[in-house]
Design a protein around this motif. Structure first.
Motif, PDB file in Angstrom:
ATOM      1  N   GLY A  97       0.822  -1.207   0.000  1.00 52.32           N
ATOM      2  CA  GLY A  97       0.000   0.000   0.000  1.00 52.32           C
ATOM      3  C   GLY A  97       0.852   1.251   0.000  1.00 52.32           C
ATOM      4  O   GLY A  97       0.596   2.204   0.755  1.00 52.32           O
ATOM      5  N   HIS A  98       1.854   1.298  -0.882  1.00 53.46           N
ATOM      6  CA  HIS A  98       2.860   2.368  -0.885  1.00 53.46           C
ATOM      7  C   HIS A  98       2.482   3.562  -1.752  1.00 53.46           C
ATOM      8  O   HIS A  98       3.287   4.485  -1.907  1.00 53.46           O
ATOM      9  CB  HIS A  98       4.182   1.801  -1.412  1.00 53.46           C
ATOM     10  CG  HIS A  98       4.117   1.426  -2.875  1.00 53.46           C
ATOM     11  ND1 HIS A  98       3.436   0.309  -3.323  1.00 53.46           N
ATOM     12  CD2 HIS A  98       4.610   2.043  -3.982  1.00 53.46           C
ATOM     13  CE1 HIS A  98       3.540   0.245  -4.639  1.00 53.46           C
ATOM     14  NE2 HIS A  98       4.241   1.290  -5.067  1.00 53.46           N
ATOM     15  N   THR A  99       1.289   3.557  -2.323  1.00 51.27           N
ATOM     16  CA  THR A  99       0.953   4.591  -3.302  1.00 51.27           C
ATOM     17  C   THR A  99       0.327   5.837  -2.696  1.00 51.27           C
ATOM     18  O   THR A  99       0.253   6.876  -3.357  1.00 51.27           O
ATOM     19  CB  THR A  99       0.000   4.034  -4.380  1.00 51.27           C
ATOM     20  OG1 THR A  99      -1.202   3.571  -3.745  1.00 51.27           O
ATOM     21  CG2 THR A  99       0.664   2.890  -5.141  1.00 51.27           C
ATOM     22  N   ARG A 100      -0.134   5.755  -1.441  1.00 49.83           N
ATOM     23  CA  ARG A 100      -0.770   6.927  -0.840  1.00 49.83           C
ATOM     24  C   ARG A 100      -0.745   6.796   0.681  1.00 49.83           C
ATOM     25  O   ARG A 100      -0.406   5.756   1.232  1.00 49.83           O
ATOM     26  CB  ARG A 100      -2.219   7.057  -1.318  1.00 49.83           C
ATOM     27  CG  ARG A 100      -3.111   5.913  -0.910  1.00 49.83           C
ATOM     28  CD  ARG A 100      -4.479   6.012  -1.570  1.00 49.83           C
ATOM     29  NE  ARG A 100      -5.381   4.963  -1.072  1.00 49.83           N
ATOM     30  CZ  ARG A 100      -6.565   4.691  -1.572  1.00 49.83           C
ATOM     31  NH1 ARG A 100      -7.002   5.396  -2.604  1.00 49.83           N
ATOM     32  NH2 ARG A 100      -7.332   3.735  -1.058  1.00 49.83           N
ATOM     33  N   GLY A 101      -1.117   7.881   1.354  1.00 53.09           N
ATOM     34  CA  GLY A 101      -1.277   7.869   2.799  1.00 53.09           C
ATOM     35  C   GLY A 101      -0.018   7.505   3.555  1.00 53.09           C
ATOM     36  O   GLY A 101       1.103   7.874   3.183  1.00 53.09           O
ATOM     37  N   ILE A 102      -0.200   6.754   4.639  1.00 51.60           N
ATOM     38  CA  ILE A 102       0.922   6.375   5.489  1.00 51.60           C
ATOM     39  C   ILE A 102       1.935   5.545   4.709  1.00 51.60           C
ATOM     40  O   ILE A 102       3.146   5.711   4.869  1.00 51.60           O
ATOM     41  CB  ILE A 102       0.426   5.596   6.721  1.00 51.60           C
ATOM     42  CG1 ILE A 102      -0.476   6.474   7.583  1.00 51.60           C
ATOM     43  CG2 ILE A 102       1.606   5.089   7.548  1.00 51.60           C
ATOM     44  CD1 ILE A 102      -1.152   5.722   8.726  1.00 51.60           C
ATOM     45  N   GLY A 103       1.445   4.650   3.852  1.00 49.36           N
ATOM     46  CA  GLY A 103       2.355   3.802   3.086  1.00 49.36           C
ATOM     47  C   GLY A 103       3.294   4.593   2.198  1.00 49.36           C
ATOM     48  O   GLY A 103       4.494   4.297   2.115  1.00 49.36           O
ATOM     49  N   ALA A 104       2.765   5.615   1.530  1.00 48.17           N
ATOM     50  CA  ALA A 104       3.611   6.464   0.683  1.00 48.17           C
ATOM     51  C   ALA A 104       4.630   7.218   1.524  1.00 48.17           C
ATOM     52  O   ALA A 104       5.794   7.369   1.128  1.00 48.17           O
ATOM     53  CB  ALA A 104       2.740   7.433  -0.112  1.00 48.17           C
ATOM     54  N   SER A 105       4.206   7.704   2.692  1.00 49.19           N
ATOM     55  CA  SER A 105       5.122   8.450   3.558  1.00 49.19           C
ATOM     56  C   SER A 105       6.212   7.547   4.121  1.00 49.19           C
ATOM     57  O   SER A 105       7.383   7.942   4.184  1.00 49.19           O
ATOM     58  CB  SER A 105       4.347   9.113   4.696  1.00 49.19           C
ATOM     59  OG  SER A 105       3.506  10.138   4.203  1.00 49.19           O
ATOM     60  N   ILE A 106       5.849   6.331   4.545  1.00 47.50           N
ATOM     61  CA  ILE A 106       6.859   5.390   5.033  1.00 47.50           C
ATOM     62  C   ILE A 106       7.871   5.083   3.934  1.00 47.50           C
ATOM     63  O   ILE A 106       9.095   5.114   4.158  1.00 47.50           O
ATOM     64  CB  ILE A 106       6.190   4.085   5.509  1.00 47.50           C
ATOM     65  CG1 ILE A 106       5.402   4.323   6.801  1.00 47.50           C
ATOM     66  CG2 ILE A 106       7.236   2.988   5.720  1.00 47.50           C
ATOM     67  CD1 ILE A 106       4.559   3.141   7.216  1.00 47.50           C
ATOM     68  N   THR A 107       7.376   4.803   2.735  1.00 55.28           N
ATOM     69  CA  THR A 107       8.248   4.476   1.620  1.00 55.28           C
ATOM     70  C   THR A 107       9.206   5.615   1.317  1.00 55.28           C
ATOM     71  O   THR A 107      10.419   5.406   1.138  1.00 55.28           O
ATOM     72  CB  THR A 107       7.414   4.135   0.374  1.00 55.28           C
ATOM     73  OG1 THR A 107       6.541   3.045   0.682  1.00 55.28           O
ATOM     74  CG2 THR A 107       8.302   3.759  -0.798  1.00 55.28           C
ATOM     75  N   ALA A 108       8.693   6.838   1.271  1.00 57.31           N
ATOM     76  CA  ALA A 108       9.534   8.009   0.992  1.00 57.31           C
ATOM     77  C   ALA A 108      10.617   8.171   2.046  1.00 57.31           C
ATOM     78  O   ALA A 108      11.786   8.441   1.727  1.00 57.31           O
ATOM     79  CB  ALA A 108       8.672   9.257   0.903  1.00 57.31           C
ATOM     80  N   GLN A 109      10.249   7.998   3.310  1.00 54.89           N
ATOM     81  CA  GLN A 109      11.230   8.191   4.376  1.00 54.89           C
ATOM     82  C   GLN A 109      12.308   7.119   4.367  1.00 54.89           C
ATOM     83  O   GLN A 109      13.484   7.398   4.638  1.00 54.89           O
ATOM     84  CB  GLN A 109      10.517   8.260   5.725  1.00 54.89           C
ATOM     85  CG  GLN A 109       9.676   9.520   5.871  1.00 54.89           C
ATOM     86  CD  GLN A 109       8.995   9.644   7.209  1.00 54.89           C
ATOM     87  OE1 GLN A 109       9.483   9.155   8.221  1.00 54.89           O
ATOM     88  NE2 GLN A 109       7.857  10.320   7.242  1.00 54.89           N
ATOM     89  N   LEU A 110      11.947   5.888   4.034  1.00 47.93           N
ATOM     90  CA  LEU A 110      12.956   4.837   3.907  1.00 47.93           C
ATOM     91  C   LEU A 110      13.909   5.130   2.748  1.00 47.93           C
ATOM     92  O   LEU A 110      15.134   4.993   2.874  1.00 47.93           O
ATOM     93  CB  LEU A 110      12.273   3.488   3.696  1.00 47.93           C
ATOM     94  CG  LEU A 110      11.457   2.939   4.872  1.00 47.93           C
ATOM     95  CD1 LEU A 110      10.698   1.687   4.439  1.00 47.93           C
ATOM     96  CD2 LEU A 110      12.338   2.632   6.070  1.00 47.93           C
ATOM     97  N   ILE A 127       6.660   5.557  13.027  1.00 47.79           N
ATOM     98  CA  ILE A 127       6.724   4.131  12.698  1.00 47.79           C
ATOM     99  C   ILE A 127       8.144   3.735  12.309  1.00 47.79           C
ATOM    100  O   ILE A 127       8.683   2.730  12.791  1.00 47.79           O
ATOM    101  CB  ILE A 127       5.735   3.796  11.570  1.00 47.79           C
ATOM    102  CG1 ILE A 127       4.293   3.923  12.069  1.00 47.79           C
ATOM    103  CG2 ILE A 127       5.991   2.385  11.018  1.00 47.79           C
ATOM    104  CD1 ILE A 127       3.248   3.829  10.971  1.00 47.79           C
ATOM    105  N   VAL A 128       8.775   4.524  11.449  1.00 46.77           N
ATOM    106  CA  VAL A 128      10.126   4.210  10.984  1.00 46.77           C
ATOM    107  C   VAL A 128      11.125   4.287  12.142  1.00 46.77           C
ATOM    108  O   VAL A 128      12.008   3.426  12.273  1.00 46.77           O
ATOM    109  CB  VAL A 128      10.534   5.151   9.835  1.00 46.77           C
ATOM    110  CG1 VAL A 128      12.002   4.981   9.481  1.00 46.77           C
ATOM    111  CG2 VAL A 128       9.667   4.882   8.605  1.00 46.77           C
ATOM    112  N   ALA A 129      10.986   5.305  12.995  1.00 50.36           N
ATOM    113  CA  ALA A 129      11.895   5.421  14.139  1.00 50.36           C
ATOM    114  C   ALA A 129      11.787   4.212  15.053  1.00 50.36           C
ATOM    115  O   ALA A 129      12.799   3.661  15.516  1.00 50.36           O
ATOM    116  CB  ALA A 129      11.599   6.709  14.910  1.00 50.36           C
ATOM    117  N   TYR A 130      10.556   3.768  15.307  1.00 51.62           N
ATOM    118  CA  TYR A 130      10.374   2.606  16.176  1.00 51.62           C
ATOM    119  C   TYR A 130      10.866   1.332  15.495  1.00 51.62           C
ATOM    120  O   TYR A 130      11.494   0.470  16.128  1.00 51.62           O
ATOM    121  CB  TYR A 130       8.905   2.475  16.563  1.00 51.62           C
ATOM    122  CG  TYR A 130       8.628   1.302  17.473  1.00 51.62           C
ATOM    123  CD1 TYR A 130       9.293   1.161  18.682  1.00 51.62           C
ATOM    124  CD2 TYR A 130       7.712   0.313  17.119  1.00 51.62           C
ATOM    125  CE1 TYR A 130       9.052   0.080  19.514  1.00 51.62           C
ATOM    126  CE2 TYR A 130       7.461  -0.767  17.946  1.00 51.62           C
ATOM    127  CZ  TYR A 130       8.133  -0.886  19.146  1.00 51.62           C
ATOM    128  OH  TYR A 130       7.901  -1.955  19.960  1.00 51.62           O
TER     129      TYR A 130
END
Length: 251
Positions: free
Chosen positions: A13-26, A228-231
């Motif tokens: 679910g990397h195309t929008r919302g939290i998934g897109a933000s997690i993907t970008a930050q990684l 999420i990424v920090a944890y």
């Protein structure tokens, strides 16, 4: 700080919302990411052509995910990594309403996306990474897993299933695998818009969520993803199998 050169991440679910933000930050940390979704994220593909890959898979369709798992894609992507992470983020809210209003086919797709696919991917991920010394799995859960809401029996039940899946896997104590079913807080995503657009007779608590939006009480996807990424990369990750991002320890 994680060594990005030896880390690989799969995000659904990397195309929008939290998934897109997690993907970008990684990706911004130099981590190679494989995104799985029905669609694609053209923006991230343009920004990170060397480290970002994405496969179009209908994660709500059992046959589609079975076909994808049967390919060598997962093993090839994880090859050579010393730390691998799976973030099961994709999910859906509906069908919303009482039992007599729920379409059985829609229930099947929701359970596949919210429950069966994350569990299938977790097993495939573990089997494809047996030589990796640091393996971490995040189920993106919800407060609805721990608090029941009228009209949300499918969503509450499916998220609760992920929580209990993580608890059971933690007891299994698999070698080098840590898991957490992590609630992201109340986040300003398309799902929140769907909630506010739901008829009151189907979701009696709608006004509570309208008030959260009106009073600016919703976290942004970037804020939630950052926590999420920090944890995920903290030493504390997985100490508790079902957690809330607003209360976790990251130091």
């Amino acid at each position: 700080m994680q060594d990005s050169s030896i880390t690989r991440a799969i995000v659904t679910g990397h195309t929008r919302g939290i998934g897109a933000s997690i993907t970008a930050q990684l990706l911004e940390q130099g981590i190679r990411v494989l995104g799985l979704s029905r669609g694609t994220n053209a923006t991230l593909a343009e920004q990170f052509p060397q480290t970002f890959a994405q496969d179009e898979v209908d994660l709500a369709d059992a046959a589609s995910i079975e076909r994808w798992i049967a390919t060598p894609r997962l093993q090839d992507f994880l090859a050579g990594a010393q730390r691998v992470v799976l973030i099961n983020n994709a999910g859906m809210l509906g069908p919303i309403g009482g039992l007599e209003t729920q379409d059985p086919v829609s229930i099947a797709r929701a359970i596949q996306l919210n429950v069966a696919t994350p569990m299938m991917l977790a097993a495939a991920f573990a089997q494809a990474s047996t030589n990796v010394t640091d393996r971490r799995i995040v189920h993106v859960s919800s407060g609805a897993a721990r608090n029941a809401y009228a009209g949300w029996s499918i969503y509450c039940g499916s998220k609760a299933a992920l929580d209990h899946h993580a608890r059971a896997l933690a007891i299994d104590a698999h070698r080098s695998i840590r898991i957490c079913s992590l609630a992201p807080g109340v986040v300003d995503t398309q799902m929140q818009s769907e909630i506010r657009d739901t008829a009151l007779e189907r979701f009696p608590d709608r006004q509570r969520f309208e008030a959260l939006k009106r009073d600016a009480q919703l976290a942004s996807p970037d804020e939630s993803a950052s926590k999420i990424v920090a944890y995920l990369f903290s030493d504390a990750f997985g100490e508790v199998a079902a957690e809330d991002v607003r209360t976790v320890r990251t130091a």
